[in-house]
Enzyme design. Structure first.
Site, PDB file in Angstrom:
ATOM      1  CD  GLU A 216      22.845 -22.069  43.744  1.00  0.00           C
ATOM      2  OE1 GLU A 216      21.948 -21.795  44.547  1.00  0.00           O
ATOM      3  OE2 GLU A 216      22.836 -21.713  42.554  1.00  0.00           O
ATOM      4  CG  HIS A 240      25.594 -13.202  43.013  1.00  0.00           C
ATOM      5  ND1 HIS A 240      25.166 -12.125  43.742  1.00  0.00           N
ATOM      6  CD2 HIS A 240      24.494 -13.951  42.793  1.00  0.00           C
ATOM      7  CE1 HIS A 240      23.855 -12.233  43.958  1.00  0.00           C
ATOM      8  NE2 HIS A 240      23.435 -13.332  43.381  1.00  0.00           N
TER       9      HIS A 240
END
Ligand code: NAP
Length: 483
Positions: A216, A240
Site C-alpha cells: 500500500e 488476507h
C-alpha cells in the site's frame, strides 16, 4: 461477452453499524451496484441500524450522499438511485443495551432470507449475536456476517467462536475476508482446477518459490491508535495473505463446495512450519516531507508495532517441501500493488548456447491495481542472428481479454454479500480455519514480545527495509518489482 446476473431470493439485510465508514464506503454502494445490475429483488430491504437517532428519510439522505461519493458517475442513474433508496430503512439500536430490539424484531420479515451484517467494532460482535438470539429475531436459517478482526490471538478467536456458536450454527456464520471476494482470487481456483496445463506442475518439483505481496502507498493516518494494537501481522498476514497462501497451496478439493474448499485450506494452515526469527523482517515507515512517521501516526513514541513485514514461510507437506512462500505487506511503500507470483524453475538442461539466455516461467496473478493474470513464456527472439531467447508475456488483463464487460466485475463486497444471501459459504472463513491461523501466528508475535524486537525504520516510497531484500538475496532470489 455479456455478463450473467442471476437474481437472488428476496431478503432483509440488517446492517448493524449502517452509518459507519465501511457501510458508507463499501457495503451500501456495493448493494446499490447490485440493484443497478438487476440482482436485488424489488421487495428486498436493507435496514441500517446504529445508535444514532434517525428516521428512514434521514438514513436515505445519508446513503444518497454515500452513493454520490463512492459510486462512479457512470453508474449513478438518478431514477435507479431513488428506487434503491426506497428499499432502505433505519432503526436505532444499541448493541450493548436492550433499546430498539423489539422494534427490530417487528421490522424483520420472517418469510424471506434474513442476513445481519456486523459492521461494528469487534467488541460488539458477541453482544449482537446474543441479542439477536435472545430477542428471537433470528431463525435457524438466518445468516450473520462478521467483519474483521476476528480475535487478536487464538484464545480470543476461540472465545468469540464460542459466543457466536451459543446463538448460531456454523452454517449461519459468514466470517468475511474481502480478499476472497476478488475476481482474480476466484480465478486462481479456475486456473488451477479447470485447466490441465498448470496443476501437474503446481508443486515443489517445478515451482521454485511463490511470492505474495500486498503493498500500500498510504500510511495508517487517522487509524494509528487502532492499528498500533494490531500491526501488519495481525491486520494483514493472519487473514488476507494467509487466505491467498491457502488458495495457492491447497490440494484440489473434491468439489467447489464450502466445506470441501475450507477443509483443504485448513490442511495447509496446519502444515505451515513455525517461522524462525531470521526469516522475518519487520519495519516501520519513517517521515518524509509530506507525511508524519509511523511513530507519530501511532501516537506511541515507544511503539514496536510493524507497518511492514516480509517473511519466508515453509509448508511441510509432499507438495511444497523445499518451495518457500515469501510474503510481504506494508504501508507507505513505493506502489499500491497486490499479487501472487508463481516462479517456476528453470529447465533442467538448456540445449541452447549459454549466451542464448534462459528465463524461467512466471505466472503473476494480479489482484490490484488491474486484476488479471500474466504468464511469461520463453520464445526465440525474432529475426536472424542465431537462437536468442526472450521471455514474453501472455497477458490476460480481464479488460483486454474479455472486453469492457470483463472489466466490469463486481467489487469484492458486492459479490460476498450476494453469496451470503444465496447461502454460499465457500468464500468465507470457517471458525476452525481462523483459530488455526492464529495458532500459527501467536508464537511469532510472542517471540517478538519476549525479545523486545523493534522494527527497522524504512523510507516511505521504497520497497521497505533493506533486510527484506536480503531475505531473498541470501536464497539467490529477488522480489518482483513493486510497480
Ligand atoms: P465506524 O466508522 O466506527 O462505524 C461504527 C458503526 O457502529 C457506526 O455506525 C456506529 O454508529 C455503530 N455503533 C457503534 N457502537 C454501537 C452500539 N453500541 N450499538 C449499535 N451500533 C453501534 O467503523 P467502520 O470503519 O465502519 O468499521 C466497522 C467494522 O468493519 C469494524 O469491525 C472494522 O474493523 C471492520 N472493517 C472496516 C473497514 C473499513 O474500511 N472501514 C475495513 C475492514 C474491516 P453509532 O455511533 O451511531 O452507534
Amino acid at each position: 461477452m455479456v455478463s450473467r446476473v442471476i437474481p437472488v431470493e428476496s431478503f432483509d439485510l440488517v446492517i448493524f453499524g449502517g452509518t459507519g465508514d465501511l457501510a458508507r464506503r463499501k457495503i451500501l454502494p456495493g448493494l446499490y451496484r447490485r440493484f443497478l445490475a438487476g440482482q436485488m429483488p424489488e421487495d428486498a430491504r436493507v435496514i441500517g441500524a446504529a445508535r444514532s437517532d434517525m428516521d428512514d428519510d434521514g438514513y436515505r439522505a445519508m446513503v444518497r450522499e454515500a452513493i454520490e461519493e463512492f459510486v462512479s458517475e457512470q453508474k449513478r442513474k438518478p431514477d435507479v438511485v431513488e428506487a434503491f433508496l426506497g428499499q432502505l430503512h433505519y432503526t436505532a439500536i444499541d448493541a450493548k443495551g436492550e433499546g430498539g430490539w423489539d422494534k427490530l424484531a417487528k421490522l424483520v420479515r420472517k418469510d424471506v432470507v434474513q442476513a445481519f451484517y456486523f459492521s461494528v467494532g469487534p467488541s460488539l460482535f458477541g453482544d449482537l449475536a446474543t441479542r439477536l438470539h435472545k430477542h428471537k429475531i433470528a431463525n435457524p436459517e438466518s445468516r450473520i456476517v462478521v467483519e474483521k478482526p476476528f480475535g487478536r490471538d487464538q484464545d480470543s478467536a476461540k472465545a468469540l467462536n464460542a459466543v457466536l456458536a451459543a446463538s448460531f450454527d456454523e452454517h449461519q456464520i459468514y466470517r468475511i475476508d474481502h480478499y476472497l471476494g476478488k475476481e482474480t482470487v476466484q480465478n486462481l481456483m479456475a486456473v488451477r482446477f479447470a485447466n490441465m496445463l498448470f496443476e501437474p506442475l503446481w508443486n515443489a518439483q517445478y515451482i521454485d518459490h511463490v511470492q505474495i505481496t500486498v503493498a500500500e502507498t498510504v500510511g495508517v493516518g487517522g487509524r494509528g491508535g487502532y492499528y498500533d494494537k494490531s500491526g501488519a501481522m495481525r491486520d494483514m498476514i493472519q487473514n488476507h495473505l494467509m487466505q491467498l497462501l491457502c488458495l495457492t497451496a491447497m490440494e484440489p478439493p473434491s468439489q467447489f463446495e464450502p466445506d470441501a474448499v475450507r477443509d483443504e485450506k485448513l490442511k495447509v494452515i496446519r502444515a505451515l512450519d513455525p517461522v524462525a526469527a531470521e526469516n522475518i523482517v519487520r519495519g516501520q515507515y519513517a517521515a518524509d516531507e509530506d507525511q508524519a512517521s509511523y511513530i507519530e501516526h501511532s501516537e506511541n513514541p515507544e511503539s514496536k508495532t510493524e507497518s511492514f513485514i516480509a517473511m519466508k514461510v515453509d509448508i511441510s507437506n509432499w507438495r511444497w517441501k523445499g518451495t518457500p512462500f515469501y510474503l510481504r505487506t506494508g504501508k507507505r511503500l513505493k506502489a499500491r500493488m497486490s499479487e501472487i507470483v508463481i516462479q517456476f524453475k528453470e529447465v533442467p538442461h538448456s540445449i541452447f548456447e549459454e549466451d542464448a539466455g534462459s528465463k524461467a516461467n512466471v505466472l503473476a496473478i494480479r489482484l490490484q491495481p488491474d486484476e488479471g493474470m500474466d504468464l511469461r513464456v520463453t520464445i526465440k527472439e525474432p529475426g536472424p542472428g542465431g537462437m536468442r531467447l526472450v521471455d514474453v508475456p501472455l497477458d490476460m488483463t480481464f479488460a483486454e481479454a474479455l472486453g469492457p464487460e470483463g472489466a466490469d466485475v463486481p467489487d469484492a463486497y458486492e459479490r460476498l454479500i450476494m453469496d451470503v444471501i444465496r447461502g454460499n459459504q465457500t468464500l468465507f472463513m470457517r471458525g476452525d480455519e481462523v483459530e488455526a491461523a492464529w495458532a500459527w501466528t501467536d508464537p511469532i508475535i510472542e517471540g517478538w514480545q519476549k525479545r523486545g524486537d523493534k522494527p527497522a525504520q524504512y523510507e516511505p516510497g521504497t520497497t521497505g527495509p533493506e533486510d527484506a531484500l536480503m531475505l531473498l538475496h541470501r536464497d539467490g532470489r529477488r522480489w518482483r518489482e513493486l510497480k
